[in-house]
Design a protein around this motif. Structure first.
Motif, PDB file in Angstrom:
ATOM      1  N   TRP A 199       0.820  -1.227   0.000  1.00 47.81           N
ATOM      2  CA  TRP A 199       0.000   0.000   0.000  1.00 47.81           C
ATOM      3  C   TRP A 199       0.846   1.266   0.000  1.00 47.81           C
ATOM      4  CZ3 TRP A 199      -1.143   4.191   3.296  1.00 47.81           C
ATOM      5  CH2 TRP A 199      -2.333   4.881   3.015  1.00 47.81           C
ATOM      6  N   GLN A 236      -2.506 -13.014   0.397  1.00 46.60           N
ATOM      7  CA  GLN A 236      -2.807 -11.576   0.361  1.00 46.60           C
ATOM      8  C   GLN A 236      -4.310 -11.349   0.471  1.00 46.60           C
ATOM      9  OE1 GLN A 236      -2.645  -8.705  -3.272  1.00 46.60           O
ATOM     10  NE2 GLN A 236      -0.646  -8.529  -2.308  1.00 46.60           N
ATOM     11  N   GLY A 237      -4.682 -10.365   1.309  1.00 47.39           N
ATOM     12  CA  GLY A 237      -6.076  -9.949   1.409  1.00 47.39           C
ATOM     13  C   GLY A 237      -6.257  -8.682   0.592  1.00 47.39           C
ATOM     14  N   GLY A 296      -1.981  -3.731   4.342  1.00 51.80           N
ATOM     15  CA  GLY A 296      -1.068  -3.876   5.482  1.00 51.80           C
ATOM     16  C   GLY A 296       0.045  -2.836   5.410  1.00 51.80           C
ATOM     17  N   LEU A 297       0.554  -2.440   6.575  1.00 56.86           N
ATOM     18  CA  LEU A 297       1.520  -1.342   6.636  1.00 56.86           C
ATOM     19  C   LEU A 297       2.925  -1.807   7.024  1.00 56.86           C
ATOM     20  CD1 LEU A 297      -0.801   1.331   8.346  1.00 56.86           C
ATOM     21  CD2 LEU A 297      -0.181   1.166   5.925  1.00 56.86           C
ATOM     22  N   GLY A 342       3.987  -7.226   4.848  1.00 62.30           N
ATOM     23  CA  GLY A 342       3.758  -8.670   4.990  1.00 62.30           C
ATOM     24  C   GLY A 342       3.037  -9.309   3.812  1.00 62.30           C
ATOM     25  N   SER A 343       2.362  -8.496   3.001  1.00 63.35           N
ATOM     26  CA  SER A 343       1.419  -9.058   2.030  1.00 63.35           C
ATOM     27  C   SER A 343       1.976  -9.173   0.615  1.00 63.35           C
ATOM     28  CB  SER A 343       0.166  -8.182   1.994  1.00 63.35           C
ATOM     29  OG  SER A 343       0.528  -6.845   1.701  1.00 63.35           O
ATOM     30  N   LEU A 385      -6.964 -13.808  -1.826  1.00 62.73           N
ATOM     31  CA  LEU A 385      -8.235 -14.403  -1.385  1.00 62.73           C
ATOM     32  C   LEU A 385      -9.436 -13.627  -1.932  1.00 62.73           C
ATOM     33  CD1 LEU A 385      -8.169 -16.889   0.596  1.00 62.73           C
ATOM     34  CD2 LEU A 385      -6.066 -15.548   0.727  1.00 62.73           C
ATOM     35  N   ALA A 438      -9.716   2.724   9.018  1.00 61.39           N
ATOM     36  CA  ALA A 438      -9.829   3.598   7.842  1.00 61.39           C
ATOM     37  C   ALA A 438      -9.724   2.824   6.536  1.00 61.39           C
ATOM     38  CB  ALA A 438      -8.756   4.678   7.911  1.00 61.39           C
ATOM     39  N   SER A 475      -5.515 -12.066  10.206  1.00 59.19           N
ATOM     40  CA  SER A 475      -4.100 -12.453  10.145  1.00 59.19           C
ATOM     41  C   SER A 475      -3.196 -11.405  10.770  1.00 59.19           C
ATOM     42  CB  SER A 475      -3.686 -12.700   8.693  1.00 59.19           C
ATOM     43  OG  SER A 475      -4.462 -13.754   8.163  1.00 59.19           O
ATOM     44  N   THR A 476      -3.653 -10.133  10.791  1.00 60.52           N
ATOM     45  CA  THR A 476      -2.862  -9.084  11.455  1.00 60.52           C
ATOM     46  C   THR A 476      -3.402  -8.781  12.856  1.00 60.52           C
ATOM     47  OG1 THR A 476      -4.255  -7.372  10.463  1.00 60.52           O
ATOM     48  CG2 THR A 476      -2.236  -7.936   9.279  1.00 60.52           C
ATOM     49  N   GLY A 497      -0.101 -14.748   8.123  1.00 61.01           N
ATOM     50  CA  GLY A 497       0.008 -15.684   6.999  1.00 61.01           C
ATOM     51  C   GLY A 497       1.251 -16.544   7.023  1.00 61.01           C
ATOM     52  N   ILE A 541      -3.334 -20.506   5.874  1.00 65.66           N
ATOM     53  CA  ILE A 541      -4.127 -19.536   5.104  1.00 65.66           C
ATOM     54  C   ILE A 541      -5.558 -19.589   5.624  1.00 65.66           C
ATOM     55  CG2 ILE A 541      -4.931 -18.840   2.818  1.00 65.66           C
ATOM     56  CD1 ILE A 541      -2.514 -20.260   1.626  1.00 65.66           C
ATOM     57  N   ALA A 553      -3.835   8.711   7.376  1.00 59.34           N
ATOM     58  CA  ALA A 553      -2.821   7.904   6.666  1.00 59.34           C
ATOM     59  C   ALA A 553      -2.582   8.498   5.281  1.00 59.34           C
ATOM     60  CB  ALA A 553      -3.275   6.458   6.575  1.00 59.34           C
ATOM     61  N   ASN A 613       4.678 -17.578   3.461  1.00 57.14           N
ATOM     62  CA  ASN A 613       5.139 -16.215   3.735  1.00 57.14           C
ATOM     63  C   ASN A 613       6.521 -16.182   4.405  1.00 57.14           C
ATOM     64  OD1 ASN A 613       4.621 -13.585   3.215  1.00 57.14           O
ATOM     65  ND2 ASN A 613       3.040 -13.317   4.772  1.00 57.14           N
TER      66      ASN A 613
HETATM   67  C1  LIG Z   1      -5.549   3.979   5.660  1.00 51.38           C
HETATM   68  C2  LIG Z   1      -5.185   2.810   6.529  1.00 51.38           C
HETATM   69  C3  LIG Z   1      -5.629   2.775   7.844  1.00 51.38           C
HETATM   70  C4  LIG Z   1      -5.323   1.682   8.657  1.00 51.38           C
HETATM   71  N1  LIG Z   1      -5.782   1.686   9.947  1.00 51.38           N
HETATM   72  C5  LIG Z   1      -5.541   0.612  10.719  1.00 51.38           C
HETATM   73  C6  LIG Z   1      -6.043   0.565  12.054  1.00 51.38           C
HETATM   74  O1  LIG Z   1      -6.682   1.498  12.534  1.00 51.38           O
HETATM   75  N2  LIG Z   1      -5.802  -0.534  12.772  1.00 51.38           N
HETATM   76  C7  LIG Z   1      -5.090  -1.604  12.270  1.00 51.38           C
HETATM   77  O2  LIG Z   1      -4.906  -2.594  12.974  1.00 51.38           O
HETATM   78  N3  LIG Z   1      -4.580  -1.568  11.023  1.00 51.38           N
HETATM   79  C8  LIG Z   1      -4.781  -0.501  10.238  1.00 51.38           C
HETATM   80  N4  LIG Z   1      -4.285  -0.469   8.976  1.00 51.38           N
HETATM   81  C9  LIG Z   1      -3.469  -1.590   8.480  1.00 51.38           C
HETATM   82  C10 LIG Z   1      -4.258  -2.631   7.647  1.00 51.38           C
HETATM   83  O3  LIG Z   1      -5.414  -2.096   7.092  1.00 51.38           O
HETATM   84  C11 LIG Z   1      -4.648  -3.813   8.508  1.00 51.38           C
HETATM   85  O4  LIG Z   1      -3.467  -4.457   8.888  1.00 51.38           O
HETATM   86  C12 LIG Z   1      -5.579  -4.820   7.838  1.00 51.38           C
HETATM   87  O5  LIG Z   1      -6.000  -5.733   8.832  1.00 51.38           O
HETATM   88  C13 LIG Z   1      -4.918  -5.600   6.708  1.00 51.38           C
HETATM   89  O6  LIG Z   1      -5.918  -6.305   5.990  1.00 51.38           O
HETATM   90  P1  LIG Z   1      -5.692  -6.682   4.458  1.00 51.38           P
HETATM   91  O7  LIG Z   1      -6.833  -7.518   4.007  1.00 51.38           O
HETATM   92  O8  LIG Z   1      -5.391  -5.497   3.654  1.00 51.38           O
HETATM   93  O9  LIG Z   1      -4.400  -7.619   4.573  1.00 51.38           O
HETATM   94  P2  LIG Z   1      -3.099  -7.637   3.665  1.00 51.38           P
HETATM   95  O10 LIG Z   1      -2.403  -6.329   3.711  1.00 51.38           O
HETATM   96  O11 LIG Z   1      -3.406  -8.191   2.334  1.00 51.38           O
HETATM   97  O12 LIG Z   1      -2.229  -8.707   4.468  1.00 51.38           O
HETATM   98  C14 LIG Z   1      -1.755  -8.453   5.771  1.00 51.38           C
HETATM   99  C15 LIG Z   1      -1.040  -9.709   6.297  1.00 51.38           C
HETATM  100  O13 LIG Z   1      -1.975 -10.777   6.457  1.00 51.38           O
HETATM  101  C16 LIG Z   1      -1.651 -11.880   5.611  1.00 51.38           C
HETATM  102  N5  LIG Z   1      -2.925 -12.374   5.084  1.00 51.38           N
HETATM  103  C17 LIG Z   1      -3.865 -11.673   4.397  1.00 51.38           C
HETATM  104  N6  LIG Z   1      -4.944 -12.440   4.175  1.00 51.38           N
HETATM  105  C18 LIG Z   1      -4.675 -13.656   4.721  1.00 51.38           C
HETATM  106  C19 LIG Z   1      -5.405 -14.879   4.843  1.00 51.38           C
HETATM  107  N7  LIG Z   1      -6.628 -15.010   4.346  1.00 51.38           N
HETATM  108  N8  LIG Z   1      -4.817 -15.926   5.490  1.00 51.38           N
HETATM  109  C20 LIG Z   1      -3.565 -15.801   6.001  1.00 51.38           C
HETATM  110  N9  LIG Z   1      -2.837 -14.686   5.918  1.00 51.38           N
HETATM  111  C21 LIG Z   1      -3.392 -13.616   5.285  1.00 51.38           C
HETATM  112  C22 LIG Z   1      -0.690 -11.340   4.563  1.00 51.38           C
HETATM  113  O14 LIG Z   1       0.192 -12.348   4.109  1.00 51.38           O
HETATM  114  C23 LIG Z   1       0.024 -10.250   5.344  1.00 51.38           C
HETATM  115  O15 LIG Z   1       1.059 -10.798   6.111  1.00 51.38           O
HETATM  116  C24 LIG Z   1      -4.548   0.618   8.143  1.00 51.38           C
HETATM  117  C25 LIG Z   1      -4.102   0.657   6.816  1.00 51.38           C
HETATM  118  C26 LIG Z   1      -4.412   1.744   6.015  1.00 51.38           C
HETATM  119  C27 LIG Z   1      -3.932   1.736   4.592  1.00 51.38           C
END
Ligand SMILES: Cc1cc2nc3c(=O)[nH]c(=O)nc-3n(C[C@H](O)[C@H](O)[C@H](O)COP(=O)(O)OP(=O)(O)OC[C@H]3O[C@@H](n4cnc5c(N)ncnc54)[C@H](O)[C@@H]3O)c2cc1C
Length: 471
Positions: A33, A70-71, A75-76, A79-80, A94, A137, A149-150, A204, A208, A337, A466
């Motif tokens: 991201w 990847q979801g 993620g920040l 990890g993804s 997914l 957000a 996963s996070t 991850g 999965i 952000a 991963n």
């Molecule tokens: C604008 C913004 C605001 C945010 N605010 C917050 C906040 O307030 N609180 C917070 O905690 N986070 C926040 N985040 C971080 C992020 O949104 C979270 O970490 C979110 O939970 C990630 O979800 P994702 O589906 O995008 O996962 P991804 O970024 O795709 O993956 C995150 C991790 O999980 C693993 N993963 C994904 N899907 C699976 C699956 N199905 N099985 C196993 N492993 C998997 C990936 O390999 C990676 O390691 C923010 C990010 C942004 C961009």
């Protein structure tokens, strides 16, 4: 099995809609991201069922090819996406597994596939007059599999807990391709180790997640949202304590905000305006939920704020008078952000200390960073009601962002030394991924690290899921 043979088998399992191999089409999956991490992949797999995920995992296990789940890719911590040197891996998205399998209103549960976008789960709950409280957000793009996963936090942890606290059951594909089906809606089940918690927060690296049973709650009937200027962070924490006591613990969100991040939001993201007439150094955005009939809650919030004003804790406050105004308050918070993205890649910290020590953390970290990097711009905001502060340093305006970034490790050490000295956490909610991996190795006690490695070796002996993330 050669890589070529493996790819042929993967394509057979996935069908024509289930994979991408064109470099252009794959590109957006292979960069994170923030644009800070990117790496190559042999294929982007887009399975539509748990059986297809399991089939992919089995083929990759036979061929020794790594799999990056990847979801929503929000993620920040990097990890993804694959690491730059990952030549033998596939990315497994997914996104096509996005069905709500069922909603049980009487049980207050919802069963969803991992690729459901968080906002769609909130909506499905609302349509059934229920409430799913996980809120952040990125909710318009992050997926529940990524949230679990996070172990995501967000704005309502204070009342409802982290993502972990919202899960009753999970379905997981293991690194050898077997499917662990733990999709239960039971509220009580003490039959040995609670395996779901191994996979929640594992980023991850252990399995999965393909589906989950989540807890739902009654929909809030009264909502009071306030944007408040406070004297300083210690006044904010005193106000939180008074609000919890004075509203019958109705507070669901309590965000501390410094003026520097507000200025960036107003300058960089359209559609925001200052809710208060004057400039102040510190603010709180807080929300409380109540039962039917809003007057009781409104009275309680106003009483607490009025007293806090008399006592000098609160300088000014605006209570949302409409749904639109509530949304406008939250838009400011949600755009933080995005606002930073326009200022170059910040040196970020996502720390937690006990709630009462948030002011002490800021009193120590701000001067320490000013001394270590005098030109940097500091922004501090976050979920203070959970003791979680996003404490970031931005490059000086007009300065060299690449030079600035070479200071990251040094500044991380300054901030994290303070956090650890205070008994806090160097990653409150964003996880470890690649960004915090070396910091984890530095700060985590060796017995804890060794136990984590033991778990990883046991479930994923060939280090295919991963790899290189977290550990
Ligand atoms: C604008 C913004 C605001 C945010 N605010 C917050 C906040 O307030 N609180 C917070 O905690 N986070 C926040 N985040 C971080 C992020 O949104 C979270 O970490 C979110 O939970 C990630 O979800 P994702 O589906 O995008 O996962 P991804 O970024 O795709 O993956 C995150 C991790 O999980 C693993 N993963 C994904 N899907 C699976 C699956 N199905 N099985 C196993 N492993 C998997 C990936 O390999 C990676 O390691 C923010 C990010 C942004 C961009």
């Amino acid at each position: 099995m050669t890589d070529l043979e493996a790819i042929v088998q993967l394509k057979e399992i996935l069908g024509p809609k289930g994979y991408l191999e064109d470099t252009g089409a794959m590109a957006r999956y292979l960069v994170d991201w923030r644009g800070a991490y990117r790496g190559p992949a042999l294929l982007v797999a887009r399975p539509a069922t748990t059986a297809e995920v399991a089939g992919c995992m089995r083929v990759c296990a036979l061929a020794g090819i790594a799999v990056i789940p990847q979801g929503g890719n929000t993620g920040l911590v990097g990890g993804s996406v694959p690491r730059p040197g990952d030549t033998r891996c596939i990315l497994l998205s997914l996104e096509r597994m996005n069905a709500v399998r069922r909603l049980d209103a009487l049980d207050f549960t919802i069963t969803v596939e991992a690729g459901c976008v968080l906002k769609s789960i909130q909506k499905a709950a609302e349509d059934a007059d229920r409430f799913f409280p996980l809120s952040l957000a990125a909710e318009g793009s992050c997926q529940i599999g990524g949230n679990l996963s996070t172990n995501a936090g967000g704005i309502q942890v204070l009342r409802y807990g982290m993502a972990r606290d919202l899960v009753l059951g999970l379905e997981v594909v293991l690194p050898n391709g077997e499917i662990w089906s733990g999709l239960t809606g039971l509220r009580k089940d003490n039959t040995g180790y609670d395996l779901k918690h191994l996979f929640i927060g594992a980023e991850g690296t252990l399995g999965i997640i393909t589906a989950a049973v989540l807890k739902l709650f009654p929909r809030p009937r009264a909502i009071e949202t306030a944007f408040i200027a406070v004297r300083d962070p210690s006044a904010a924490i005193e106000l939180l304590s008074r609000m919890r006591a004075g509203t019958g613990d109705a507070v669901t969100a309590f965000e501390l905000i410094d003026r520097a991040i507000l200025d960036l939001v107003y300058a960089n993201v359209a559609g925001n305006s200052d809710p208060l007439a004057q400039r102040h150094d510190w603010y709180v955005l807080t929300e409380s939920f109540g039962a039917e009939g809003s007057t009781g809650l409104r009275d309680a919030v106003e009483r607490v704020l009025g007293q806090a004003m008399e006592d000098g804790l609160v300088i000014d406050a605006a209570l949302a008078e409409s749904h639109a105004q509530r949304q406008a308050f939250w838009k400011i918070r949600e755009d933080m952000a995005e606002a930073q993205k326009h200022e170059g890649v910040p040196i970020r910290h996502d720390i937690a200390v006990t709630v009462s020590r948030v002011p002490e953390f800021l009193e120590r970290a701000i001067p320490a960073c000013r001394a270590a990097l005098p030109d940097a711009r500091i922004v501090a905001f976050g979920h203070a009601g959970d003791g979680n502060i996003h404490f970031n340093l931005l490059p000086p305006r007009g300065g060299d962002p690449s030079g600035f970034h070479t200071e990251m490790a040094r500044i991380n050490r300054v901030v994290h030394d303070i956090v650890v000295d205070m008994g806090g956490s160097i990653s409150a909610e964003h996880g470890i991924g690649l960004l915090r991996r070396d910091e984890l190795a530095h700060y985590k006690p060796s017995l804890a690290l060794e136990t984590m490695r033991l778990l990883k070796r046991t479930l994923d002996p060939r280090n295919l899921l991963n790899p290189g993330k977290v550990l």
